[in-house]
Scaffold this motif. Structure first.
Motif, short mmCIF file in Angstrom:
data_model
loop_
_atom_site.label_atom_id
_atom_site.label_comp_id
_atom_site.label_asym_id
_atom_site.label_seq_id
_atom_site.Cartn_x
_atom_site.Cartn_y
_atom_site.Cartn_z
N GLU A 2 -82.21 49.85 4.10
CA GLU A 2 -80.99 50.45 4.63
C GLU A 2 -80.87 50.11 6.10
O GLU A 2 -81.86 50.05 6.81
CB GLU A 2 -81.03 51.98 4.49
N ASN A 23 -65.49 42.63 1.81
CA ASN A 23 -66.35 43.80 1.70
C ASN A 23 -67.24 43.87 2.93
O ASN A 23 -67.83 42.86 3.33
CB ASN A 23 -67.19 43.65 0.42
N ALA A 25 -70.17 45.20 3.40
CA ALA A 25 -71.57 44.88 3.11
C ALA A 25 -71.77 43.37 3.01
O ALA A 25 -72.79 42.83 3.48
CB ALA A 25 -72.01 45.56 1.82
N ALA A 26 -70.79 42.67 2.43
CA ALA A 26 -70.89 41.21 2.33
C ALA A 26 -70.84 40.58 3.71
O ALA A 26 -71.54 39.59 3.97
CB ALA A 26 -69.76 40.68 1.44
N VAL A 28 -71.92 41.91 6.50
CA VAL A 28 -73.22 42.15 7.13
C VAL A 28 -74.25 41.17 6.57
O VAL A 28 -75.02 40.56 7.33
CB VAL A 28 -73.67 43.61 6.92
N GLU A 29 -74.26 40.99 5.27
CA GLU A 29 -75.23 40.08 4.66
C GLU A 29 -75.01 38.65 5.15
O GLU A 29 -75.95 37.93 5.47
CB GLU A 29 -75.14 40.13 3.14
N GLU A 30 -73.75 38.25 5.25
CA GLU A 30 -73.42 36.92 5.76
C GLU A 30 -73.88 36.75 7.21
O GLU A 30 -74.44 35.71 7.59
CB GLU A 30 -71.92 36.70 5.65
N VAL A 32 -76.33 38.35 8.69
CA VAL A 32 -77.79 38.29 8.71
C VAL A 32 -78.26 36.91 8.26
O VAL A 32 -79.19 36.35 8.84
CB VAL A 32 -78.40 39.41 7.83
N ASP A 33 -77.62 36.35 7.24
CA ASP A 33 -77.98 35.00 6.80
C ASP A 33 -77.82 34.00 7.93
O ASP A 33 -78.71 33.16 8.16
CB ASP A 33 -77.10 34.56 5.62
N ARG A 34 -76.69 34.08 8.66
CA ARG A 34 -76.47 33.16 9.79
C ARG A 34 -77.53 33.35 10.87
O ARG A 34 -78.04 32.37 11.43
CB ARG A 34 -75.07 33.36 10.38
#
Length: 74
Positions: A2, A23, A25-26, A28-30, A32-34
């Motif tokens: 979390e 979205n 959450a998407a 944020v995930e993107e 973090v990936d970058r």
């Protein structure tokens, strides 16, 4: 896992997600990936530079300036 954001950051993220139709959450995930990809490339470049220095593969100051000027002219 979390992740907790300040109310301001969460509101900004939700606002951005709504504006671009994604979205939150998407997003944020993107992001973090970058960040992870960038950090990995940076670490690899530093390791490559350190290995080159250990081999004695160094550039003189004038060579560095010339390369930077060439990049800036491109």
């Amino acid at each position: 896992m979390e992740v907790h954001f300040s109310a301001d950051k969460e509101a900004r993220l939700q606002h951005l997600a709504a504006r671009i139709g994604r979205n939150a959450a998407a997003l944020v995930e993107e992001a973090v990936d970058r960040m992870l990809e960038y950090d990995q490339r940076f670490i690899e470049a530093v390791e490559e530079g350190r290995a080159a220095a250990r081999r004695g593969d160094l550039l003189e100051h004038d060579q560095v300036v010339e390369r930077i000027e060439k990049i800036l002219r491109s």
